[in-house]
Scaffold this motif. Structure first.
Motif, mmCIF file in Angstrom:
data_model
loop_
_atom_site.group_PDB
_atom_site.id
_atom_site.type_symbol
_atom_site.label_atom_id
_atom_site.label_comp_id
_atom_site.label_asym_id
_atom_site.label_seq_id
_atom_site.Cartn_x
_atom_site.Cartn_y
_atom_site.Cartn_z
ATOM 1 N N SER A 54 0.826 -1.209 0.000
ATOM 2 C CA SER A 54 0.000 0.000 0.000
ATOM 3 C C SER A 54 0.861 1.260 0.000
ATOM 4 N N ARG A 55 1.858 1.295 0.872
ATOM 5 C CA ARG A 55 2.723 2.481 0.969
ATOM 6 C C ARG A 55 3.518 2.674 -0.319
ATOM 7 N N GLY A 56 4.036 1.585 -0.862
ATOM 8 C CA GLY A 56 4.803 1.671 -2.102
ATOM 9 C C GLY A 56 3.954 2.125 -3.269
ATOM 10 N N GLY A 57 2.718 1.626 -3.325
ATOM 11 C CA GLY A 57 1.828 2.005 -4.423
ATOM 12 C C GLY A 57 1.589 3.498 -4.497
ATOM 13 N N LYS A 58 1.584 4.159 -3.358
ATOM 14 C CA LYS A 58 1.394 5.614 -3.329
ATOM 15 C C LYS A 58 2.554 6.352 -3.976
ATOM 16 N N HIS A 59 3.691 5.659 -4.125
ATOM 17 C CA HIS A 59 4.886 6.282 -4.703
ATOM 18 C C HIS A 59 5.298 5.621 -6.016
ATOM 19 N N GLY A 60 4.401 4.813 -6.591
ATOM 20 C CA GLY A 60 4.690 4.180 -7.864
ATOM 21 C C GLY A 60 5.570 2.949 -7.763
ATOM 22 N N ILE A 61 5.759 2.439 -6.567
ATOM 23 C CA ILE A 61 6.553 1.225 -6.378
ATOM 24 C C ILE A 61 5.562 0.067 -6.346
ATOM 25 N N VAL A 62 5.435 -0.611 -7.491
ATOM 26 C CA VAL A 62 4.377 -1.605 -7.639
ATOM 27 C C VAL A 62 4.862 -2.958 -8.142
ATOM 28 N N ASN A 63 6.055 -3.053 -8.668
ATOM 29 C CA ASN A 63 6.563 -4.327 -9.157
ATOM 30 C C ASN A 63 7.096 -5.151 -7.994
ATOM 31 N N ARG A 91 12.965 10.387 1.477
ATOM 32 C CA ARG A 91 11.621 10.903 1.204
ATOM 33 C C ARG A 91 11.639 11.701 -0.101
ATOM 34 N N ALA A 92 12.690 12.473 -0.305
ATOM 35 C CA ALA A 92 12.791 13.260 -1.537
ATOM 36 C C ALA A 92 12.815 12.352 -2.769
ATOM 37 N N VAL A 93 13.497 11.222 -2.667
ATOM 38 C CA VAL A 93 13.517 10.269 -3.777
ATOM 39 C C VAL A 93 12.114 9.722 -4.027
ATOM 40 N N LEU A 94 11.416 9.344 -2.961
ATOM 41 C CA LEU A 94 10.061 8.812 -3.107
ATOM 42 C C LEU A 94 9.122 9.806 -3.777
ATOM 43 N N GLU A 95 9.329 11.066 -3.550
ATOM 44 C CA GLU A 95 8.432 12.099 -4.069
ATOM 45 C C GLU A 95 8.746 12.528 -5.499
ATOM 46 N N GLN A 96 9.834 12.024 -6.082
ATOM 47 C CA GLN A 96 10.182 12.398 -7.453
ATOM 48 C C GLN A 96 9.253 11.685 -8.433
ATOM 49 N N ARG A 97 8.417 12.456 -9.078
ATOM 50 C CA ARG A 97 7.409 11.889 -9.977
ATOM 51 C C ARG A 97 7.984 11.404 -11.305
ATOM 52 N N LEU A 99 10.580 9.512 -11.714
ATOM 53 C CA LEU A 99 11.310 8.258 -11.574
ATOM 54 C C LEU A 99 10.339 7.076 -11.536
ATOM 55 N N THR A 100 10.789 5.955 -12.069
ATOM 56 C CA THR A 100 10.000 4.731 -11.949
ATOM 57 C C THR A 100 10.177 4.180 -10.529
ATOM 58 N N GLY A 101 9.352 3.217 -10.173
ATOM 59 C CA GLY A 101 9.493 2.583 -8.871
ATOM 60 C C GLY A 101 10.863 1.944 -8.705
ATOM 61 N N ALA A 102 11.345 1.272 -9.746
ATOM 62 C CA ALA A 102 12.665 0.635 -9.687
ATOM 63 C C ALA A 102 13.762 1.676 -9.489
ATOM 64 N N GLN A 103 13.660 2.801 -10.178
ATOM 65 C CA GLN A 103 14.660 3.858 -10.013
ATOM 66 C C GLN A 103 14.635 4.420 -8.597
ATOM 67 N N LYS A 104 13.447 4.566 -8.039
ATOM 68 C CA LYS A 104 13.340 5.076 -6.669
ATOM 69 C C LYS A 104 14.018 4.130 -5.686
ATOM 70 N N VAL A 105 13.739 2.839 -5.821
ATOM 71 C CA VAL A 105 14.352 1.854 -4.920
ATOM 72 C C VAL A 105 15.865 1.875 -5.084
ATOM 73 N N ASP A 106 16.345 1.883 -6.316
ATOM 74 C CA ASP A 106 17.792 1.916 -6.561
ATOM 75 C C ASP A 106 18.432 3.150 -5.929
ATOM 76 N N ARG A 107 17.806 4.291 -6.095
ATOM 77 C CA ARG A 107 18.369 5.531 -5.541
ATOM 78 C C ARG A 107 18.310 5.549 -4.017
ATOM 79 N N MET A 108 17.267 4.966 -3.445
ATOM 80 C CA MET A 108 17.196 4.924 -1.980
ATOM 81 C C MET A 108 18.291 4.029 -1.421
ATOM 82 N N TYR A 109 18.552 2.902 -2.060
ATOM 83 C CA TYR A 109 19.650 2.043 -1.613
ATOM 84 C C TYR A 109 20.987 2.773 -1.744
ATOM 85 N N ALA A 110 21.158 3.503 -2.833
ATOM 86 C CA ALA A 110 22.403 4.244 -3.040
ATOM 87 C C ALA A 110 22.562 5.356 -1.988
#
Length: 118
Positions: A54-63, A91-97, A99-110
């Motif tokens: 649910s939380r991920g879906g709000k930020h486009g993280i769906v795969n 949080r700033a990464v999550l809010e970037q519209r 980016l794809t969900g995969a890009q957001k996850v990759d950037r958060m790990y980085a």
């Protein structure tokens, strides 16, 4: 043969349930110490995964791989890391519209090495 909308919904629900159970087992096995430290009982992990979906879906993280990675981030950084001032870069990464969900996850790990907690 035609598949009705209600049948498609049932298939989707079954697939989601399988993913939830698989991810809960993965978290229990790979992150047992963090699960315990977070105060999560093994039977609470499926709900944790559903909340992450649910939380991920709000930020486009769906795969599935991205949601699984977000589950790991929530265990590592805290279940509400995106609302913590300490983790503002994430949080700033999550809010970037843009980016794809995969890009957001990759950037958060980085970015994690700058704001991870011990």
């Amino acid at each position: 043969m035609r598949i009705r909308a209600d049948q498609l919904h049932l298939f989707a629900r079954q697939q989601e349930d399988a993913f939830v159970q698989s991810t809960a087992r993965f978290l229990a096995r790979r992150h047992a110490e963090r699960v315990g430290a977070a105060g999560l009982a093994p039977d609470a992990l499926p709900q944790f995964v559903r909340e992450t979906i649910s939380r991920g879906g709000k930020h486009g993280i769906v795969n599935e791989p991205d949601v699984r990675a977000l589950c790991e981030l929530r265990l590592i950084l805290g279940p509400r890391f995106e609302t913590s001032p300490q983790h503002a870069p994430l949080r700033a990464v999550l809010e970037q519209r843009d980016l794809t969900g995969a890009q957001k996850v990759d950037r958060m790990y980085a970015a994690m090495h700058w704001c991870a907690t011990p």
